[in-house]
Enzyme design. Structure first.
Site, PDB file in Angstrom:
ATOM      1  N   GLY A 263       4.644  -6.578  -6.424  1.00  0.00           N
ATOM      2  CA  GLY A 263       4.648  -7.642  -5.397  1.00  0.00           C
ATOM      3  C   GLY A 263       6.089  -7.817  -4.683  1.00  0.00           C
ATOM      4  N   GLU A 305       5.057  -3.533 -12.391  1.00  0.00           N
ATOM      5  CA  GLU A 305       4.096  -2.677 -11.483  1.00  0.00           C
ATOM      6  C   GLU A 305       4.718  -2.514 -10.084  1.00  0.00           C
ATOM      7  OE1 GLU A 305       0.593  -4.850 -12.352  1.00  0.00           O
ATOM      8  OE2 GLU A 305       0.395  -3.928 -14.167  1.00  0.00           O
ATOM      9  N   PRO A 306       5.787  -2.099  -9.858  1.00  0.00           N
ATOM     10  CA  PRO A 306       5.954  -2.078  -8.240  1.00  0.00           C
ATOM     11  C   PRO A 306       5.280  -1.132  -7.727  1.00  0.00           C
ATOM     12  CG  PRO A 306       7.870  -1.248  -9.553  1.00  0.00           C
ATOM     13  CD  PRO A 306       6.799  -1.610 -10.563  1.00  0.00           C
ATOM     14  N   GLY A 307       4.965  -1.255  -6.357  1.00  0.00           N
ATOM     15  CA  GLY A 307       4.427  -0.343  -5.503  1.00  0.00           C
ATOM     16  C   GLY A 307       4.866   0.075  -4.270  1.00  0.00           C
ATOM     17  N   ARG A 308       4.910  -0.732  -3.451  1.00  0.00           N
ATOM     18  CA  ARG A 308       5.530  -1.042  -2.067  1.00  0.00           C
ATOM     19  C   ARG A 308       7.021  -0.758  -2.067  1.00  0.00           C
ATOM     20  NH1 ARG A 308       3.240  -3.860   2.014  1.00  0.00           N
ATOM     21  NH2 ARG A 308       2.102  -5.011   0.491  1.00  0.00           N
ATOM     22  N   ARG A 344      -2.245  -0.622   8.357  1.00  0.00           N
ATOM     23  CA  ARG A 344      -1.540  -2.119   8.237  1.00  0.00           C
ATOM     24  C   ARG A 344      -1.087  -2.891   9.458  1.00  0.00           C
ATOM     25  NH1 ARG A 344       2.912  -2.723   6.432  1.00  0.00           N
ATOM     26  NH2 ARG A 344       2.408  -4.406   4.946  1.00  0.00           N
ATOM     27  N   TYR A 348      -3.102  -6.237   8.441  1.00  0.00           N
ATOM     28  CA  TYR A 348      -2.227  -7.185   7.872  1.00  0.00           C
ATOM     29  C   TYR A 348      -1.364  -7.670   9.058  1.00  0.00           C
ATOM     30  CZ  TYR A 348      -3.356  -4.479   3.512  1.00  0.00           C
ATOM     31  OH  TYR A 348      -4.023  -4.249   2.459  1.00  0.00           O
ATOM     32  N   CYS A 374     -11.675   4.317  19.065  1.00  0.00           N
ATOM     33  CA  CYS A 374     -12.304   3.220  19.670  1.00  0.00           C
ATOM     34  C   CYS A 374     -12.535   1.930  19.204  1.00  0.00           C
ATOM     35  CB  CYS A 374     -13.731   3.707  20.041  1.00  0.00           C
ATOM     36  SG  CYS A 374     -13.476   5.435  20.879  1.00  0.00           S
ATOM     37  N   GLU A 375     -11.286   1.156  19.136  1.00  0.00           N
ATOM     38  CA  GLU A 375     -11.301  -0.271  18.741  1.00  0.00           C
ATOM     39  C   GLU A 375      -9.836  -0.853  19.475  1.00  0.00           C
ATOM     40  OE1 GLU A 375     -12.633  -1.832  15.809  1.00  0.00           O
ATOM     41  OE2 GLU A 375     -13.767  -0.328  14.760  1.00  0.00           O
TER      42      GLU A 375
HETATM   43  C1  PLP Z   1      -1.294  -3.876  -5.894  1.00  0.00           C
HETATM   44  C2  PLP Z   1      -0.936  -4.213  -7.107  1.00  0.00           C
HETATM   45  C3  PLP Z   1       0.613  -3.809  -7.553  1.00  0.00           C
HETATM   46  C4  PLP Z   1       1.672  -3.486  -6.737  1.00  0.00           C
HETATM   47  O1  PLP Z   1       1.823  -4.408  -5.718  1.00  0.00           O
HETATM   48  P1  PLP Z   1       3.002  -4.191  -4.882  1.00  0.00           P
HETATM   49  O2  PLP Z   1       3.144  -5.031  -3.855  1.00  0.00           O
HETATM   50  O3  PLP Z   1       2.745  -2.524  -4.068  1.00  0.00           O
HETATM   51  O4  PLP Z   1       4.270  -3.765  -5.454  1.00  0.00           O
HETATM   52  C5  PLP Z   1       0.876  -4.039  -8.912  1.00  0.00           C
HETATM   53  N1  PLP Z   1      -0.193  -4.821  -9.814  1.00  0.00           N
HETATM   54  C6  PLP Z   1      -1.359  -4.785  -9.531  1.00  0.00           C
HETATM   55  C7  PLP Z   1      -2.293  -5.289 -10.586  1.00  0.00           C
HETATM   56  C8  PLP Z   1      -1.851  -4.635  -8.115  1.00  0.00           C
HETATM   57  O5  PLP Z   1      -3.167  -5.146  -7.763  1.00  0.00           O
END
Ligand code: PLP
Length: 444
Positions: A263, A305-308, A344, A348, A374-375
């Site tokens: 997050g 659990e970092p993604g973004r 995105r 969002y 076409c949107e």
């Molecule tokens: C989407 C998600 C993440 C990653 O979130 P980011 O904002 O990309 O860091 C981590 N844990 C869970 C359970 C998620 O659904």
């Protein structure tokens, strides 16, 4: 040292000096152009076509290492959130950097296992709707942790584990009822959201889990949302989790792990390295403080659990200007990428920075940058000031590494872009461009 007023390392303007730059004509052609590491983006576009996702391995390495430094001295494992960008080559790079993975589907688990067969040992499985085949696949792979999101899922997991004669390590994903100031679609930590179990019901659920033989209670998990740039909610959520750790331990449960979720947001508006985003190491430090302070003295193993925050700024979407047009007093630039490639902005209201690949000196103009789909929702920027661009010019949509390709679709029967991973001077196609026949195949 980084220079200010430039993009982060990985995406910078450089002047490409021709070897024979003596004549006036060749000097005129040495406009500054955007590079990914030591690789020219316009050459990549010529070689591989557009729209094209380009990722910098260097940025990924740097951001993972910033995370590792910020949490140094604590028992902490980074379980990269596969849904942000699930390309197998990127997962493979992250394995090499020591990351585990957070998956939310059986498909993502398969991707991780493709990246490395033994990676399952560091996989956590989240999601409110795990199916029996997905649960069974995860049990067979012997993943680290199931993040259970409901009482019913707990029973299903126990039944599956008994049938396969496996033991499942579990954590409940608790919903701490903490509001996070982010887009409503990516806020997850309130009771009104579908995620997790109410933190107030956790003790009862852990007692039930303890009575099921094939389950082993291992931890507590929490994830309050995505693109969070104010750290206070992380701290508040973690205080609630810490309190629950103490309570559950008193109840006799072995709580070994706290999974703090992902997050951490990025600054999509950062214009220069003096902006906060580029100072990522200090941002993660502050994030680490807000997570770690409530957990002091608890002696737990931390999972993140970092993604973004790892992959977002490591990627750009390259697109070429197809047409310019004017409708009344509005100017449009129509590019060859569309909402199916990067949703995105439409989904969002995200505002990605968009820059010309060849730095222009002309006066900026106010434009809408739109795709061919076409949107009316198919736009990348509206009323945006941009240096003058001509038809045929290349644009780079920045910070597109996360939730870009992962959310791409074939809407309007558009093949999805190719993906390229850059490492210094070398560039490797890590996903070939889809063809129309790829799209038609399942119907023929
Ligand atoms: C989407 C998600 C993440 C990653 O979130 P980011 O904002 O990309 O860091 C981590 N844990 C869970 C359970 C998620 O659904």
């Amino acid at each position: 040292m980084r220079k200010t007023s430039q993009r982060p390392p990985g995406f910078e303007y450089r002047s490409e000096r021709p070897l024979l730059a003596k004549s006036a004509r060749s000097r005129a052609s040495t406009l500054d152009e955007l590079f990914c590491e030591q690789t020219s983006l316009h050459r990549l576009a010529e070689r591989f076509g557009t729209p094209l996702y380009v990722y910098s391995a260097g940025i990924i390495r740097e951001r993972v290492s910033d995370f590792q430094n910020a949490f140094r001295g604590t028992d902490c494992n980074i379980c990269y959130s596969v849904k942000a960008n699930s390309n197998i080559s990127i997962l493979r790079l992250l394995v090499k950097l020591g990351c585990g993975f957070d998956v939310v589907s059986g498909g993502e688990l398969q991707r991780v296992l493709r990246a490395k067969r033994t990676a399952a040992a560091d996989v956590v499985f989240s999601g409110v709707g795990k199916t029996i085949p997905e649960i069974e696949a995860a049990l067979k792979a012997d993943i680290l942790l199931f993040n259970v999101e409901s009482a019913s899922e707990l029973e299903t997991l126990a039944t599956c584990a008994a049938r396969l004669k496996r033991r499942a390590r579990i954590a409940f994903r608790v919903n701490p009822d903490v509001p996070a100031d982010t887009h409503p679609y990516i806020s997850t930590g309130l009771h009104k959201h579908k995620f997790g179990v109410p933190i107030g019901e956790a003790r009862e659920l852990y007692a039930r889990a303890a009575s099921l033989r094939c389950l082993q209670i291992a931890g507590i998990s929490v994830h309050i949302g995505s693109q969070i740039t104010d750290f206070a909610p992380f701290g508040i959520a973690m205080e609630r989790v810490a309190e629950l750790v103490r309570q559950l331990r008193k109840d006799g449960h072995a709580i070994e792990y706290v999974d703090a979720g992902g997050g951490l947001g990025i600054d999509y508006r950062a214009h220069s390295s003096s902006d906060a985003e580029l100072n990522f190491s200090s941002v993660v430090m502050e994030y680490a403080r807000s997570i770690l302070t409530p957990l002091r003295k608890l002696d737990i193993k931390l999972l993140l659990e970092p993604g973004r925050s790892i992959i977002g700024p490591a990627g750009v979407l390259l697109t070429r200007v197809l047409y310019r047009k004017t409708n009344g007093d509005k100017k449009f630039v129509i590019v060859d990428a569309a909402m199916n490639d990067l949703i995105r902005p439409s989904l969002y209201q995200a505002e990605h920075q968009i820059v010309p690949v060849k730095a222009g000196n002309d006066d900026p103009e106010v434009l809408d940058i739109v795709g061919p789909v076409c949107e009316s929702g198919d736009f990348f920027a509206r009323g945006r000031e941009l240096p003058h661009v001509e038809e045929g010019d290349l644009l780079a949509i920045l910070d597109a590494g996360a939730y870009g390709m992962a959310l791409a679709s074939n809407y309007n029967s558009r093949p999805r872009p190719a993906e390229v991973l850059v490492n210094g001077k070398s560039a490797k196609v890590i996903r070939r461009r889809e063809t129309i026949s790829d799209l038609l195949m399942p119907e023929l």
